[in-house]
Write a protein that holds these residues in place. Structure first.
Motif, PDB file in Angstrom:
ATOM      1  N   VAL A  80       0.773  -1.327  -0.045  1.00 56.11           N
ATOM      2  CA  VAL A  80       0.042   0.098   0.084  1.00 56.11           C
ATOM      3  C   VAL A  80       0.837   1.353  -0.102  1.00 56.11           C
ATOM      4  CG1 VAL A  80      -1.904   1.376   1.333  1.00 56.11           C
ATOM      5  CG2 VAL A  80      -1.904  -1.316   1.258  1.00 56.11           C
ATOM      6  N   CYS A  81       0.584   2.166  -1.091  1.00 58.48           N
ATOM      7  CA  CYS A  81       1.300   3.623  -1.234  1.00 58.48           C
ATOM      8  C   CYS A  81       0.629   4.316  -0.184  1.00 58.48           C
ATOM      9  CB  CYS A  81       1.382   3.845  -2.439  1.00 58.48           C
ATOM     10  SG  CYS A  81       1.751   5.624  -2.611  1.00 58.48           S
ATOM     11  N   LYS A  82       1.445   5.376   0.592  1.00 55.03           N
ATOM     12  CA  LYS A  82       0.421   6.187   1.539  1.00 55.03           C
ATOM     13  C   LYS A  82      -0.274   7.325   0.563  1.00 55.03           C
ATOM     14  CE  LYS A  82       3.820   6.410   5.258  1.00 55.03           C
ATOM     15  NZ  LYS A  82       5.184   5.855   4.628  1.00 55.03           N
ATOM     16  N   LYS A  83       0.132   7.415  -0.772  1.00 53.81           N
ATOM     17  CA  LYS A  83      -0.725   8.219  -1.311  1.00 53.81           C
ATOM     18  C   LYS A  83      -1.710   7.709  -2.142  1.00 53.81           C
ATOM     19  CE  LYS A  83       2.742  11.955  -2.631  1.00 53.81           C
ATOM     20  NZ  LYS A  83       3.588  12.497  -3.805  1.00 53.81           N
ATOM     21  N   CYS A  84      -1.584   6.671  -2.853  1.00 52.06           N
ATOM     22  CA  CYS A  84      -2.666   6.178  -3.845  1.00 52.06           C
ATOM     23  C   CYS A  84      -3.048   4.643  -3.373  1.00 52.06           C
ATOM     24  CB  CYS A  84      -1.860   6.229  -5.231  1.00 52.06           C
ATOM     25  SG  CYS A  84      -0.237   5.818  -5.606  1.00 52.06           S
ATOM     26  N   GLY A  85      -2.701   4.157  -2.288  1.00 56.63           N
ATOM     27  CA  GLY A  85      -3.356   2.870  -2.064  1.00 56.63           C
ATOM     28  C   GLY A  85      -2.676   1.938  -2.554  1.00 56.63           C
ATOM     29  N   ILE A 101      10.116   1.942  -5.494  1.00 60.30           N
ATOM     30  CA  ILE A 101       9.250   3.188  -5.619  1.00 60.30           C
ATOM     31  C   ILE A 101       7.926   2.378  -6.015  1.00 60.30           C
ATOM     32  CG2 ILE A 101      10.937   4.882  -6.355  1.00 60.30           C
ATOM     33  CD1 ILE A 101       9.637   4.147  -9.400  1.00 60.30           C
ATOM     34  N   CYS A 102       6.708   3.392  -5.701  1.00 62.36           N
ATOM     35  CA  CYS A 102       5.582   3.187  -6.246  1.00 62.36           C
ATOM     36  C   CYS A 102       5.201   3.188  -7.618  1.00 62.36           C
ATOM     37  CB  CYS A 102       4.512   4.237  -5.388  1.00 62.36           C
ATOM     38  SG  CYS A 102       2.959   4.328  -6.180  1.00 62.36           S
ATOM     39  N   ARG A 103       4.760   2.528  -8.245  1.00 59.36           N
ATOM     40  CA  ARG A 103       4.727   2.400  -9.854  1.00 59.36           C
ATOM     41  C   ARG A 103       3.543   3.653 -10.251  1.00 59.36           C
ATOM     42  NH1 ARG A 103       4.916  -2.778 -13.330  1.00 59.36           N
ATOM     43  NH2 ARG A 103       6.194  -4.129 -11.766  1.00 59.36           N
ATOM     44  N   LYS A 104       2.790   3.851  -9.283  1.00 65.44           N
ATOM     45  CA  LYS A 104       1.399   4.721  -9.666  1.00 65.44           C
ATOM     46  C   LYS A 104       2.214   6.185  -9.644  1.00 65.44           C
ATOM     47  CE  LYS A 104      -2.279   2.067  -8.714  1.00 65.44           C
ATOM     48  NZ  LYS A 104      -3.254   1.746  -7.834  1.00 65.44           N
ATOM     49  N   CYS A 105       2.724   6.857  -8.392  1.00 67.46           N
ATOM     50  CA  CYS A 105       3.005   8.165  -8.133  1.00 67.46           C
ATOM     51  C   CYS A 105       4.633   8.232  -8.182  1.00 67.46           C
ATOM     52  CB  CYS A 105       2.390   8.529  -7.144  1.00 67.46           C
ATOM     53  SG  CYS A 105       2.919   8.016  -5.535  1.00 67.46           S
ATOM     54  N   GLY A 106       5.225   7.258  -8.097  1.00 72.23           N
ATOM     55  CA  GLY A 106       6.836   7.551  -8.038  1.00 72.23           C
ATOM     56  C   GLY A 106       7.537   7.535  -6.587  1.00 72.23           C
TER      57      GLY A 106
HETATM   58 ZN   LIG Z   1       1.825   5.936  -4.870  1.00 68.66          ZN
END
Ligand SMILES: [Zn+2]
Length: 109
Positions: A80-85, A101-106
């Protein structure tokens, strides 16, 4: 041989926050307490609890039922990413060091 690739591809770390994708605690999130890379299973704090009978260790102690975390297969949890879940883990290089890194928000995970 039908070898489970998720075991060798495990990118999760201890202390990661993950979401459960299957089982009785589906949809819940928790922190990873322990990873068993050989079995490809994780223990997540407060999730997938099973009741275990505890035997009294002494005469003064009472036995009883205790709830303990049971391991969850790695394929049934997602980071789970803190920003995008819920997201996927990607990699990037920073100062020649590999970072997750998160692949959605980096963001760094
Ligand atoms: Zn993210």
């Amino acid at each position: 041989m039908n070898k489970d690739i998720s075991i060798t591809k495990c990118k999760l770390k201890k202390e990661d926050t993950v979401k459960v994708l299957a089982g009785k605690d589906v949809g819940k999130t928790g922190r990873i307490l322990k990873i068993d890379r050989t079995k490809g299973r994780v223990l997540v704090e407060g999730l997938n609890l099973v009741k275990k009978a505890i035997k009294p260790k002494s005469q003064n102690e009472k036995g009883g039922i205790k709830e303990l975390e049971a391991s969850i297969h790695i394929s049934n949890v997602m980071i789970v990413c803190k920003k995008c879940g819920v997201t996927r883990i990607g990699y990037n290089f920073k100062n020649k060091k590999k970072i997750r890194i998160c692949r959605k928000c980096g963001d760094v995970l």
